[in-house]
Scaffold this motif. Structure first.
Motif, PDB file in Angstrom:
ATOM      1  N   GLU A  58       0.828  -1.203   0.000  1.00 15.65           N
ATOM      2  CA  GLU A  58       0.000   0.000   0.000  1.00 15.65           C
ATOM      3  C   GLU A  58       0.866   1.257   0.000  1.00 15.65           C
ATOM      4  OE1 GLU A  58      -3.306   2.688   0.577  1.00 15.65           O
ATOM      5  OE2 GLU A  58      -3.182   0.625  -0.162  1.00 15.65           O
ATOM      6  N   LEU A  59       1.934   1.208   0.769  1.00 11.47           N
ATOM      7  CA  LEU A  59       2.814   2.366   0.915  1.00 11.47           C
ATOM      8  C   LEU A  59       3.470   2.737  -0.407  1.00 11.47           C
ATOM      9  CD1 LEU A  59       3.790   4.154   3.324  1.00 11.47           C
ATOM     10  CD2 LEU A  59       5.795   2.679   3.439  1.00 11.47           C
ATOM     11  N   ARG A  62       0.227   2.913  -3.650  1.00  9.22           N
ATOM     12  CA  ARG A  62      -0.765   3.980  -3.638  1.00  9.22           C
ATOM     13  C   ARG A  62      -0.236   5.297  -3.076  1.00  9.22           C
ATOM     14  NH1 ARG A  62      -6.693   1.524  -1.972  1.00  9.22           N
ATOM     15  NH2 ARG A  62      -6.762  -0.139  -3.545  1.00  9.22           N
ATOM     16  N   GLN A  63       0.613   5.234  -2.097  1.00  5.48           N
ATOM     17  CA  GLN A  63       1.075   6.458  -1.446  1.00  5.48           C
ATOM     18  C   GLN A  63       2.294   7.063  -2.137  1.00  5.48           C
ATOM     19  OE1 GLN A  63      -0.866   7.696   0.813  1.00  5.48           O
ATOM     20  NE2 GLN A  63      -2.157   5.859   0.807  1.00  5.48           N
ATOM     21  N   ILE A  65       5.477   6.383  -1.922  1.00  8.66           N
ATOM     22  CA  ILE A  65       6.600   6.636  -1.020  1.00  8.66           C
ATOM     23  C   ILE A  65       7.937   6.401  -1.716  1.00  8.66           C
ATOM     24  CG2 ILE A  65       6.997   4.354  -0.029  1.00  8.66           C
ATOM     25  CD1 ILE A  65       6.493   7.578   1.987  1.00  8.66           C
ATOM     26  N   LEU A 229       1.384  11.540   5.663  1.00 11.13           N
ATOM     27  CA  LEU A 229       0.703  10.254   5.782  1.00 11.13           C
ATOM     28  C   LEU A 229      -0.015  10.130   7.122  1.00 11.13           C
ATOM     29  CD1 LEU A 229       0.481   7.578   4.108  1.00 11.13           C
ATOM     30  CD2 LEU A 229       2.354   6.713   5.518  1.00 11.13           C
ATOM     31  N   GLU A 232      -3.392  11.838   7.043  1.00 11.14           N
ATOM     32  CA  GLU A 232      -4.417  11.207   6.221  1.00 11.14           C
ATOM     33  C   GLU A 232      -4.795   9.812   6.710  1.00 11.14           C
ATOM     34  OE1 GLU A 232      -2.883  11.195   2.297  1.00 11.14           O
ATOM     35  OE2 GLU A 232      -2.591  13.374   2.199  1.00 11.14           O
ATOM     36  N   HIS A 233      -3.839   9.119   7.362  1.00  8.78           N
ATOM     37  CA  HIS A 233      -4.079   7.724   7.761  1.00  8.78           C
ATOM     38  C   HIS A 233      -3.716   7.531   9.226  1.00  8.78           C
ATOM     39  CE1 HIS A 233      -4.552   6.454   3.516  1.00  8.78           C
ATOM     40  NE2 HIS A 233      -3.632   7.370   3.277  1.00  8.78           N
TER      41      HIS A 233
END
Length: 273
Positions: A58-59, A62-63, A65, A229, A232-233
């Protein structure tokens, strides 16, 4: 037996202190391999029930990083190269070259060490804005190119170089550049590793200055991306811990690999001059 008791007590306290210091880091790594929502259970699990790379996928997927990681790696590497270039030359000059006002200039530089860095942020930002270096990597790299502490560190170590060795090289017809390249740099090896470690870690972990000078999220470094991050999370502990691991792991590995040279340079530089 009486002599062993104090040693056992001291070592036991050191082991307990080490466990307390490492426990948050170890739990951070453990949580990063948990499945989404697993860390929110009560009581919090110490180890993942079924280790998963979902948070890391996910990191990076989608993010984005990976781009922030590349930004941090580029800035830290270039800042380290610039710092070594300018600080080593300046430190050697203040230690071994004779020029008018050398001691007074060095004293002024030392005086600047007592001024908090936050005081200079506004004038520095305005200067960089005038030069057109705001919102690009140049705004981060220019201030990191040279620093008073780096000059001081190299200067103290360079004082150990015998003057007779340098004079003999000059008598033999060696230029100052040749002396610096062939004699001085090999001697300064340990302190250069120490300075490189300091600079890389400081640039990699720096949050405040890149946040001020960079406004484009495509240029964000890892610490800024991790802070974004968290906003947002904030409820996604696994994702947050994965981001923290990605941020901490490279510098921790660097320190472990270079710690022998790092400590040698610090100890040697502390007894010079």
């Amino acid at each position: 037996m009486k002599r062993l008791l104090p040693a056992i007590a001291v070592n036991g306290l050191l082991v307990i202190a080490a466990i307390l210091a490492l426990a948050p880091l170890l739990w951070m790594v453990s949580v990063s391999f948990m499945r989404p929502g697993e860390a929110d259970s009560f009581p919090p699990p110490l180890l993942p029930h079924a280790p998963s790379l979902a948070a890391y996928r996910e990191l990076f997927a989608r993010q984005g990083i990976g781009r922030n990681f590349a930004n941090s790696l580029f800035l830290a590497s270039v800042a380290t190269a610039l710092s070594l270039t300018f600080n080593v030359m300046a430190g050697y000059a203040f230690a071994k070259l004779r020029f008018a006002g050398r001691d007074r200039v060095f004293q002024l530089l030392l005086g600047a060490l007592v001024i908090p860095g936050q005081v200079a942020m506004i004038p520095l930002f305005l200067m960089l804005k005038t030069l057109g270096l705001v919102n690009n990597f140049g705004g981060v790299l220019v201030p990191a190119a040279a620093g008073v502490f780096g000059i001081f560190l190299v200067r103290q170590y360079a004082l150990s170089i015998p003057d007779e060795l340098l004079e003999a090289a000059r008598v033999d017809g060696a230029s100052e550049l040749r002396i610096f390249r062939s004699i001085v740099l090999p001697v300064l090896g340990p302190i250069m590793v120490t300075l490189a470690t300091f600079t890389f870690l400081a640039t990699w972990n720096d949050f405040m200055w890149p946040l001020i000078v960079l406004s484009d999220d495509r240029l964000y470094t890892l610490p800024i991306a991790l802070a974004s991050l968290s906003r947002e999370h904030v409820q996604d502990a696994e994702l947050m811990m994965a981001g923290a691991v990605v941020t901490v792991a490279p510098v921790l590995l660097l320190f472990v690999v270079l710690q022998r040279f790092y400590i040698r340079g610090l100890l040697a530089g502390s007894v010079k001059g």
